[in-house]
Write a protein that holds these residues in place. Structure first.
Motif, PDB file in Angstrom:
ATOM      1  N   UNK A  16      -9.194  -0.134  -2.592  1.00 34.07           N
ATOM      2  CA  UNK A  16      -8.415   0.336  -1.148  1.00 34.07           C
ATOM      3  C   UNK A  16      -7.676  -0.785  -0.619  1.00 34.07           C
ATOM      4  N   UNK A  17      -8.123  -1.993  -0.483  1.00 38.53           N
ATOM      5  CA  UNK A  17      -7.516  -3.071   0.252  1.00 38.53           C
ATOM      6  C   UNK A  17      -6.248  -3.348  -0.696  1.00 38.53           C
ATOM      7  N   UNK A  18      -6.577  -3.515  -2.087  1.00 35.92           N
ATOM      8  CA  UNK A  18      -5.237  -3.820  -2.941  1.00 35.92           C
ATOM      9  C   UNK A  18      -4.213  -3.054  -2.597  1.00 35.92           C
ATOM     10  N   UNK A  19      -4.282  -1.738  -2.607  1.00 36.34           N
ATOM     11  CA  UNK A  19      -3.374  -0.786  -2.206  1.00 36.34           C
ATOM     12  C   UNK A  19      -2.768  -0.922  -0.953  1.00 36.34           C
ATOM     13  N   UNK A  20      -3.455  -1.067  -0.049  1.00 35.79           N
ATOM     14  CA  UNK A  20      -3.135  -1.157   1.334  1.00 35.79           C
ATOM     15  C   UNK A  20      -2.273  -2.487   1.457  1.00 35.79           C
ATOM     16  N   UNK A  21      -2.513  -3.588   0.674  1.00 34.96           N
ATOM     17  CA  UNK A  21      -1.746  -4.588   0.697  1.00 34.96           C
ATOM     18  C   UNK A  21      -0.374  -4.423   0.221  1.00 34.96           C
ATOM     19  N   UNK A  22       0.187  -3.332  -0.498  1.00 32.15           N
ATOM     20  CA  UNK A  22       1.331  -3.077  -0.889  1.00 32.15           C
ATOM     21  C   UNK A  22       2.369  -2.965   0.229  1.00 32.15           C
ATOM     22  N   UNK A  23       3.369  -3.865   0.333  1.00 31.41           N
ATOM     23  CA  UNK A  23       4.456  -3.680   1.616  1.00 31.41           C
ATOM     24  C   UNK A  23       4.792  -2.354   1.740  1.00 31.41           C
ATOM     25  N   UNK A  25       3.436   0.586   1.331  1.00 28.87           N
ATOM     26  CA  UNK A  25       2.244   1.145   2.044  1.00 28.87           C
ATOM     27  C   UNK A  25       2.029   0.871   3.562  1.00 28.87           C
ATOM     28  N   UNK A  26       2.331  -0.542   3.525  1.00 28.69           N
ATOM     29  CA  UNK A  26       1.960  -1.005   5.068  1.00 28.69           C
ATOM     30  C   UNK A  26       3.358  -0.504   5.794  1.00 28.69           C
ATOM     31  N   UNK A  27       4.462  -0.631   5.391  1.00 24.74           N
ATOM     32  CA  UNK A  27       5.471  -0.237   6.218  1.00 24.74           C
ATOM     33  C   UNK A  27       5.544   1.349   6.577  1.00 24.74           C
ATOM     34  N   UNK A  28       5.057   2.206   5.479  1.00 26.35           N
ATOM     35  CA  UNK A  28       5.012   3.447   5.863  1.00 26.35           C
ATOM     36  C   UNK A  28       3.761   3.819   6.768  1.00 26.35           C
ATOM     37  N   UNK A  29       2.677   2.988   6.538  1.00 26.74           N
ATOM     38  CA  UNK A  29       1.658   3.290   7.684  1.00 26.74           C
ATOM     39  C   UNK A  29       2.053   2.859   9.239  1.00 26.74           C
ATOM     40  N   UNK A  30       3.023   1.569   9.173  1.00 22.51           N
ATOM     41  CA  UNK A  30       3.383   1.104  10.587  1.00 22.51           C
ATOM     42  C   UNK A  30       4.341   2.108  11.470  1.00 22.51           C
ATOM     43  N   UNK A  31       5.081   2.923  10.588  1.00 22.13           N
ATOM     44  CA  UNK A  31       5.981   3.856  11.436  1.00 22.13           C
ATOM     45  C   UNK A  31       5.682   5.326  11.262  1.00 22.13           C
ATOM     46  N   UNK A  32       4.503   5.725  10.682  1.00 20.22           N
ATOM     47  CA  UNK A  32       4.177   7.093  10.486  1.00 20.22           C
ATOM     48  C   UNK A  32       2.942   7.388  11.254  1.00 20.22           C
ATOM     49  N   UNK A  39      -1.861   8.926   2.611  1.00 23.16           N
ATOM     50  CA  UNK A  39      -3.233   8.572   2.226  1.00 23.16           C
ATOM     51  C   UNK A  39      -3.394   9.702   0.731  1.00 23.16           C
ATOM     52  N   UNK A  40      -2.682  10.657   0.726  1.00 26.57           N
ATOM     53  CA  UNK A  40      -2.723  11.393  -0.503  1.00 26.57           C
ATOM     54  C   UNK A  40      -2.063  10.295  -1.767  1.00 26.57           C
ATOM     55  N   UNK A  41      -1.070   9.608  -1.390  1.00 29.46           N
ATOM     56  CA  UNK A  41      -0.435   8.529  -2.477  1.00 29.46           C
ATOM     57  C   UNK A  41      -1.871   7.478  -2.618  1.00 29.46           C
ATOM     58  N   UNK A  42      -2.358   6.994  -1.488  1.00 28.70           N
ATOM     59  CA  UNK A  42      -3.549   6.115  -1.742  1.00 28.70           C
ATOM     60  C   UNK A  42      -4.481   6.628  -2.564  1.00 28.70           C
ATOM     61  N   UNK A  43      -4.966   7.718  -2.491  1.00 27.17           N
ATOM     62  CA  UNK A  43      -6.006   8.491  -3.179  1.00 27.17           C
ATOM     63  C   UNK A  43      -5.537   8.685  -4.512  1.00 27.17           C
ATOM     64  N   UNK A  44      -4.354   9.058  -5.015  1.00 27.99           N
ATOM     65  CA  UNK A  44      -3.975   9.188  -6.097  1.00 27.99           C
ATOM     66  C   UNK A  44      -3.834   7.764  -6.906  1.00 27.99           C
ATOM     67  N   UNK A  45      -3.512   6.760  -6.080  1.00 24.27           N
ATOM     68  CA  UNK A  45      -3.601   5.422  -6.793  1.00 24.27           C
ATOM     69  C   UNK A  45      -4.950   4.990  -7.129  1.00 24.27           C
ATOM     70  N   UNK A  46      -5.868   5.190  -6.408  1.00 20.57           N
ATOM     71  CA  UNK A  46      -7.338   4.971  -6.478  1.00 20.57           C
ATOM     72  C   UNK A  46      -8.028   5.822  -7.739  1.00 20.57           C
ATOM     73  N   UNK A  47      -7.491   6.961  -8.072  1.00 22.12           N
ATOM     74  CA  UNK A  47      -7.836   7.648  -9.310  1.00 22.12           C
ATOM     75  C   UNK A  47      -7.447   6.715 -10.549  1.00 22.12           C
ATOM     76  N   UNK A  94      -3.199  -8.847   5.629  1.00 17.23           N
ATOM     77  CA  UNK A  94      -2.490  -7.772   5.922  1.00 17.23           C
ATOM     78  C   UNK A  94      -2.064  -7.498   7.424  1.00 17.23           C
ATOM     79  N   UNK A  95      -3.138  -7.706   8.244  1.00 16.88           N
ATOM     80  CA  UNK A  95      -3.167  -7.168   9.735  1.00 16.88           C
ATOM     81  C   UNK A  95      -2.991  -8.405  10.625  1.00 16.88           C
ATOM     82  N   UNK A  96      -3.014  -9.534  10.190  1.00 17.26           N
ATOM     83  CA  UNK A  96      -2.741 -10.817  10.938  1.00 17.26           C
ATOM     84  C   UNK A  96      -1.376 -10.882  11.622  1.00 17.26           C
TER      85      UNK A  96
END
Length: 125
Positions: A16-23, A25-32, A39-47, A94-96
């Motif tokens: 999950x953190x590996x996917x979250x570290x994707x720039x 994904x981070x940008x999308x989470x910051x603006x949305x 998170x559907x994308x994240x779940x699909x990538x985890x699969x 990621x968050x620092x």
């Protein structure tokens, strides 16, 4: 499908953190705010890693990790070094950048520069 109460394993959290570290994904989470699609994308990538989690589980884990990180970070900033958490260094990477006051002055221009670099090649050619 995984049961709702199933604890996340260390490998699942790492993925999950590996996917979250994707720039991206981070940008999308910051603006949305409404981030179900992200998170559907994240779940699909985890699969793809063989991890069965739905988008709600991913979002809940993300929020919990983020909250725990901020709590530890705030404690450390006020001198309490005894408070710690697993994956702190990974989350700090990621968050620092968006927790301290110094980032307020420096991150925004950097982000706009990155956007400029991305578009520069297209207009110059």
């Amino acid at each position: 499908m995984a049961s709702r109460g199933k604890h996340w394993t260390v490998n699942e959290v790492r993925a999950l953190i590996h996917i979250w570290s994707d720039k991206n994904i981070q940008q999308q989470l910051e603006v949305t705010v409404r981030n179900k699609r992200i998170f559907e994308q994240v779940a699909a990538r985890l699969q793809k890693f063989g991890i069965e989690r739905d988008w709600k589980q991913c979002r809940t884990k993300y929020k919990n990790l983020k909250h725990e990180y901020k709590s530890v970070k705030n404690a450390q900033d006020s001198g309490n070094t005894s408070k710690s958490m697993k994956f702190f260094n990974e989350l700090d990477a990621i968050l620092g950048h968006n927790t301290g006051e110094q980032s307020m002055c420096c991150d925004k221009p950097f982000l706009s520069e990155v956007k400029l670099w991305g578009t520069q090649g297209k207009s110059d050619s």
